[in-house]
Design an enzyme around this catalytic site. Sequence first.
Site, PDB file in Angstrom:
ATOM      1  N   ASP A 105       0.018 -20.377  21.335  1.00 40.82           N
ATOM      2  CA  ASP A 105       0.088 -20.029  22.785  1.00 40.82           C
ATOM      3  C   ASP A 105      -0.695 -18.652  23.184  1.00 40.82           C
ATOM      4  OD1 ASP A 105       1.516 -22.084  24.130  1.00 40.82           O
ATOM      5  OD2 ASP A 105       3.061 -21.546  22.632  1.00 40.82           O
ATOM      6  N   HIS A 146     -10.529  -2.306  11.407  1.00 40.70           N
ATOM      7  CA  HIS A 146      -9.597  -3.122  10.931  1.00 40.70           C
ATOM      8  C   HIS A 146      -9.323  -4.441  11.873  1.00 40.70           C
ATOM      9  CE1 HIS A 146      -5.133  -3.315   9.390  1.00 40.70           C
ATOM     10  NE2 HIS A 146      -5.791  -4.344   8.796  1.00 40.70           N
ATOM     11  N   ARG A 182       2.962  -4.155  17.679  1.00 38.95           N
ATOM     12  CA  ARG A 182       4.233  -4.591  18.010  1.00 38.95           C
ATOM     13  C   ARG A 182       4.771  -3.491  18.898  1.00 38.95           C
ATOM     14  NH1 ARG A 182       6.599  -8.217  14.114  1.00 38.95           N
ATOM     15  NH2 ARG A 182       4.912  -8.793  12.459  1.00 38.95           N
ATOM     16  N   ARG A 222       0.810  -1.290  -0.049  1.00 32.89           N
ATOM     17  CA  ARG A 222      -0.111   0.065   0.044  1.00 32.89           C
ATOM     18  C   ARG A 222       0.802   1.155   0.036  1.00 32.89           C
ATOM     19  NH1 ARG A 222      -1.749   0.949   4.511  1.00 32.89           N
ATOM     20  NH2 ARG A 222      -1.272  -1.115   5.564  1.00 32.89           N
ATOM     21  N   SER A 262       4.804 -10.186   0.385  1.00 36.90           N
ATOM     22  CA  SER A 262       4.135 -11.252  -0.840  1.00 36.90           C
ATOM     23  C   SER A 262       2.838 -11.843  -0.015  1.00 36.90           C
ATOM     24  CB  SER A 262       5.170 -12.346  -1.138  1.00 36.90           C
ATOM     25  OG  SER A 262       5.783 -13.149   0.203  1.00 36.90           O
ATOM     26  N   ARG A 263       1.970 -12.024  -0.819  1.00 32.14           N
ATOM     27  CA  ARG A 263       0.616 -12.547  -0.112  1.00 32.14           C
ATOM     28  C   ARG A 263      -0.109 -13.806  -0.952  1.00 32.14           C
ATOM     29  NH1 ARG A 263      -1.738  -8.717   3.871  1.00 32.14           N
ATOM     30  NH2 ARG A 263       0.011  -7.395   4.154  1.00 32.14           N
ATOM     31  N   SER A 293      -1.333  -3.693  10.306  1.00 36.43           N
ATOM     32  CA  SER A 293      -0.881  -4.542   9.108  1.00 36.43           C
ATOM     33  C   SER A 293       0.137  -5.324   9.571  1.00 36.43           C
ATOM     34  CB  SER A 293      -0.793  -3.741   7.884  1.00 36.43           C
ATOM     35  OG  SER A 293      -2.012  -3.023   7.512  1.00 36.43           O
ATOM     36  N   ALA A 294       0.243  -6.482   9.308  1.00 38.44           N
ATOM     37  CA  ALA A 294       1.234  -7.501   9.423  1.00 38.44           C
ATOM     38  C   ALA A 294       1.459  -7.576  10.905  1.00 38.44           C
ATOM     39  CB  ALA A 294       2.408  -7.249   8.560  1.00 38.44           C
ATOM     40  N   CYS A 295       0.494  -7.442  11.690  1.00 37.66           N
ATOM     41  CA  CYS A 295       0.864  -7.774  13.279  1.00 37.66           C
ATOM     42  C   CYS A 295       0.132  -8.745  13.636  1.00 37.66           C
ATOM     43  CB  CYS A 295       0.597  -6.261  13.917  1.00 37.66           C
ATOM     44  SG  CYS A 295       1.749  -4.962  13.602  1.00 37.66           S
ATOM     45  N   ASP A 305      -9.342  -9.835   8.759  1.00 36.25           N
ATOM     46  CA  ASP A 305      -8.915  -8.383   8.447  1.00 36.25           C
ATOM     47  C   ASP A 305      -9.689  -7.321   8.673  1.00 36.25           C
ATOM     48  OD1 ASP A 305      -6.442  -7.196   7.573  1.00 36.25           O
ATOM     49  OD2 ASP A 305      -7.630  -6.570   5.905  1.00 36.25           O
ATOM     50  N   TYR A 342      -1.049  -3.812  -6.930  1.00 41.29           N
ATOM     51  CA  TYR A 342      -0.765  -4.415  -5.597  1.00 41.29           C
ATOM     52  C   TYR A 342      -2.277  -4.448  -5.030  1.00 41.29           C
ATOM     53  CZ  TYR A 342      -0.168  -5.362  -0.770  1.00 41.29           C
ATOM     54  OH  TYR A 342      -0.380  -6.024   0.543  1.00 41.29           O
ATOM     55  N   LYS A 381      -9.559  -2.315   1.590  1.00 39.06           N
ATOM     56  CA  LYS A 381      -9.339  -1.341   2.286  1.00 39.06           C
ATOM     57  C   LYS A 381      -9.965  -0.234   1.876  1.00 39.06           C
ATOM     58  CE  LYS A 381      -7.100  -3.743   5.126  1.00 39.06           C
ATOM     59  NZ  LYS A 381      -5.800  -4.027   5.489  1.00 39.06           N
ATOM     60  N   LYS A 385      -3.123 -10.588  12.716  1.00 40.54           N
ATOM     61  CA  LYS A 385      -4.649 -10.718  12.667  1.00 40.54           C
ATOM     62  C   LYS A 385      -4.858 -12.148  12.038  1.00 40.54           C
ATOM     63  CE  LYS A 385      -5.701  -7.108  10.697  1.00 40.54           C
ATOM     64  NZ  LYS A 385      -4.420  -6.461  10.772  1.00 40.54           N
ATOM     65  N   THR A 386      -4.300 -12.396  10.941  1.00 36.59           N
ATOM     66  CA  THR A 386      -4.589 -13.771  10.272  1.00 36.59           C
ATOM     67  C   THR A 386      -4.073 -14.852  11.231  1.00 36.59           C
ATOM     68  OG1 THR A 386      -4.235 -12.800   8.077  1.00 36.59           O
ATOM     69  CG2 THR A 386      -4.257 -14.969   8.164  1.00 36.59           C
TER      70      THR A 386
HETATM   71  P1  GTP Z   1      -2.321  -7.737   7.199  1.00 45.40           P
HETATM   72  O1  GTP Z   1      -3.007  -8.898   6.612  1.00 45.40           O
HETATM   73  O2  GTP Z   1      -1.108  -6.762   6.778  1.00 45.40           O
HETATM   74  O3  GTP Z   1      -3.405  -7.147   7.829  1.00 45.40           O
HETATM   75  O4  GTP Z   1      -1.705  -8.526   8.577  1.00 45.40           O
HETATM   76  P2  GTP Z   1      -2.112  -9.442   9.666  1.00 45.40           P
HETATM   77  O5  GTP Z   1      -2.453  -8.404  10.958  1.00 45.40           O
HETATM   78  O6  GTP Z   1      -3.081 -10.399   9.455  1.00 45.40           O
HETATM   79  O7  GTP Z   1      -0.723 -10.226  10.251  1.00 45.40           O
HETATM   80  P3  GTP Z   1      -0.482 -11.742  10.040  1.00 45.40           P
HETATM   81  O8  GTP Z   1      -1.203 -12.791  10.591  1.00 45.40           O
HETATM   82  O9  GTP Z   1      -0.164 -12.095   8.557  1.00 45.40           O
HETATM   83  O10 GTP Z   1       1.147 -11.514  10.848  1.00 45.40           O
HETATM   84  C1  GTP Z   1       2.003 -11.029  10.220  1.00 45.40           C
HETATM   85  C2  GTP Z   1       3.341 -11.211  10.664  1.00 45.40           C
HETATM   86  O11 GTP Z   1       3.402 -11.509  12.099  1.00 45.40           O
HETATM   87  C3  GTP Z   1       3.872 -12.809  10.096  1.00 45.40           C
HETATM   88  O12 GTP Z   1       5.163 -12.887   9.881  1.00 45.40           O
HETATM   89  C4  GTP Z   1       3.569 -13.866  11.557  1.00 45.40           C
HETATM   90  O13 GTP Z   1       4.340 -14.781  11.412  1.00 45.40           O
HETATM   91  C5  GTP Z   1       3.939 -12.828  12.373  1.00 45.40           C
HETATM   92  N1  GTP Z   1       2.849 -13.150  13.702  1.00 45.40           N
HETATM   93  C6  GTP Z   1       1.732 -13.413  13.877  1.00 45.40           C
HETATM   94  N2  GTP Z   1       1.299 -13.778  15.009  1.00 45.40           N
HETATM   95  C7  GTP Z   1       2.514 -13.627  15.890  1.00 45.40           C
HETATM   96  C8  GTP Z   1       2.909 -13.940  17.197  1.00 45.40           C
HETATM   97  O14 GTP Z   1       1.892 -14.198  18.114  1.00 45.40           O
HETATM   98  N3  GTP Z   1       4.124 -13.806  17.601  1.00 45.40           N
HETATM   99  C9  GTP Z   1       5.195 -13.436  16.781  1.00 45.40           C
HETATM  100  N4  GTP Z   1       6.314 -13.193  17.402  1.00 45.40           N
HETATM  101  N5  GTP Z   1       4.988 -13.196  15.575  1.00 45.40           N
HETATM  102  C10 GTP Z   1       3.615 -13.220  15.029  1.00 45.40           C
HETATM  103  C1  SPV Z   2      -2.988  -4.666   5.147  1.00 47.07           C
HETATM  104  O1  SPV Z   2      -2.250  -4.007   4.632  1.00 47.07           O
HETATM  105  O2  SPV Z   2      -3.576  -4.198   6.447  1.00 47.07           O
HETATM  106  C2  SPV Z   2      -3.687  -5.895   4.464  1.00 47.07           C
HETATM  107  C3  SPV Z   2      -3.094  -6.094   3.158  1.00 47.07           C
HETATM  108  O3  SPV Z   2      -4.545  -6.457   5.019  1.00 47.07           O
HETATM  109  S1  SPV Z   2      -3.745  -5.076   1.987  1.00 47.07           S
HETATM  110  O4  SPV Z   2      -4.933  -5.304   1.720  1.00 47.07           O
HETATM  111  O5  SPV Z   2      -2.682  -4.492   0.858  1.00 47.07           O
HETATM  112  O6  SPV Z   2      -4.032  -3.588   2.740  1.00 47.07           O
HETATM  113 MN    MN Z   3      -4.900  -5.660   7.032  1.00 47.47          MN
END
Ligand code: GTP
Ligand code: SPV
Ligand code: MN
Length: 612
Positions: free
Chosen positions: A515, A234, A419, A76, A387-388, A256-258, A285, A205, A214, A260-261
């Site tokens: 955990d 979100h 984080r 993004r 990458s997704r 993002s990338a913290c 998400d 992207y 989004k 959720k999935t």
């Molecule tokens: P978006 O799709 O961008 O919104 O991301 P998201 O919030 O869904 O994050 P996602 O679950 O894909 O995790 C992103 C990164 O965080 C990955 O590299 C995971 O391995 C890492 N991660 C997720 N959960 C944990 C956790 O409980 N502990 C740690 N140390 N890392 C985690």
């Molecule tokens: C995010 O960045 O929070 C995502 C991926 O879930 S994107 O759809 O690219 O925004």
């Molecule tokens: Mn997201």
Amino acid sequence: MSLTKNPNVNKWVDEMIALTKPDKVVWIDGSKEQLDALTEEVCSLPDDSWDKMYKLNQDELPGCLYHRTRANDVARVEDRTFICCKNKEDAGPTNNWCDPKEMYAKLTPLYDGVMKGRTMYVIPYSMGPIGSPLAKVGVELTDSIYVVLNMNIMTRMGKAAFENLGDESNDFVRGLHSKADVDPEKRYIVHFPEDNTIWSINSAYGGNVLLGKKCFALRIASFQGKNEGWMAEHMLILGVKKPDGEVKYITAAFPSACGKTNLAMLIPPEGYKKDGYEVFTVGDDIAWMKQGEDGRLYAINPENGFFGVAPGTNAKSNYNALASTMKNTIFTNVALNNDNNTVWWEGLDKNPPVNATEWKGAKVNGVEFTSVMGADGKPQKLAHPNSRFTAPAENCPCISPEFNNPQGVPISAIIFGGRRASTTPLVYQSFDWTHGTYMGSAVSSETTAAATGAVGVLRHDPMAMKPFIGYNVGDYWAHWLEMGEKLGDKAPKIFNVNWFKQDENGNFMWPGFGDNMRVLDWIIKRCEGTIDAEETAIGYIPKKGDIDVTGIEDEITPEVMDKLLAVDKDLWTKEIAEMRRYYKEDIADKGGRIPDALWEQLDALEARLNKA
Ligand code: GTP
Ligand code: SPV
Ligand code: MN
């Protein structure tokens, strides 16, 4: 030929055809025949075509496709994302703003004739289960088959969406996308909330071009929710089935990338499994939430698939996500294993393919690619960190039986998180909804590869919505407070978690992933009122021994748990000073209309901390 009699749709599509001048217009009905033909077409494009897709090994990954975006187009772009409403103040300090007239005038020449020699695809889609009172319809016009095939996974796409809209309604979101130019200076992701319109140009992207996600389901929908009395957040949505059979639903907002999935698809530790705990995914998400007839807050997942971060996903960290990608999935910017035409990314396993193609498309035969150093002096990565995979929700082994429930699921707890290497404990609970709203406004998190820019920098990301609030952030906070008043004593309890606290050596102290169930367990018990807590200046934290560490006692000793749950007075004094600066300088001084109740929360927090 048009698939709807709705004159609002047809008039707008005609206008956009006149503007973009495609050679051909194809209305997407969502049929298998049509999608199969598009798949064949996009896979037969020449290698250097911007829309090119590849079929992966159809025995191992049936229905799966592969795509690479341009190297300058992998995340993004928040600095090129705009909220264009009439009054600048209504966009507020967290958004780039431009006058709508000016922006239309600036973008119109970019779209003029942009689809000459191309086909325009007209994509009708529903965000939310078809027929749900919470669902909404969008139409996206695009010149990309990659977008069509992704939208088919991420939304309920096809004719049925038009049937849901009806022949007269004007309540649909108009999305226009074209991938014309590779120049990132000509890239714009623009929202006109007052016109229900999104214009996205010169990106491929996902977060910039899958306009249901989004752009609609957060930026436009948050504005609609404010006006219509509901919330677009979100947030993941999960259900925890307890040994007594009851399922408790929880939402969680992390940037993002913290995580959720990962949290949405959690597999409980052995002991919990034995006791009968199970986790179900409703969404990973985005949550749309509205008060139900019984007064509680109900959530639906407007999406139909997962656009998940690939790196780090493996059978151990997130089995359910990996299993979801085994068929009918699109992989973007991961690496190819040329020996068997499958995919690979960092963290999938410890065997990076040697005969590989890395995410930019370079063949790396014979070299140990991960030992090649990049310009930054760090080992090169085979897959891009952002990458997704785009995977259908129905593939997920733990998808909730309520996934398609048009009424949504009742929410017991809302969790914020981010984080944070220090300061924020593993978990704490707010005193009430207003305090919880303050906690959400105070979320900050280290940046990730999901957006362009530096990674690992602490930034404020209120409610994990900083890049996604489609209006003035102060009004958004006021809306949270209003929702709390409406919900009264039926409001979900609000918590904050931090899976990312580090020790002196910079290692994560908490094992995370499965955990995290141990923390959810405490949260659920707090919601049920079956466990006591310790009152601190910042909120309620678990009493000693109340987070179950059975099976991880060696790692999480009482001393480590003390550190994980510590409320350090000095760090929190700094945190509060930073929050004052943030509220004043970043928000209020720049036109953010902060509700008095939140200033009072900040004062009260400071007073409690001074007394502690
Ligand atoms: P978006 O799709 O961008 O919104 O991301 P998201 O919030 O869904 O994050 P996602 O679950 O894909 O995790 C992103 C990164 O965080 C990955 O590299 C995971 O391995 C890492 N991660 C997720 N959960 C944990 C956790 O409980 N502990 C740690 N140390 N890392 C985690
Ligand atoms: C995010 O960045 O929070 C995502 C991926 O879930 S994107 O759809 O690219 O925004
Ligand atoms: Mn997201």
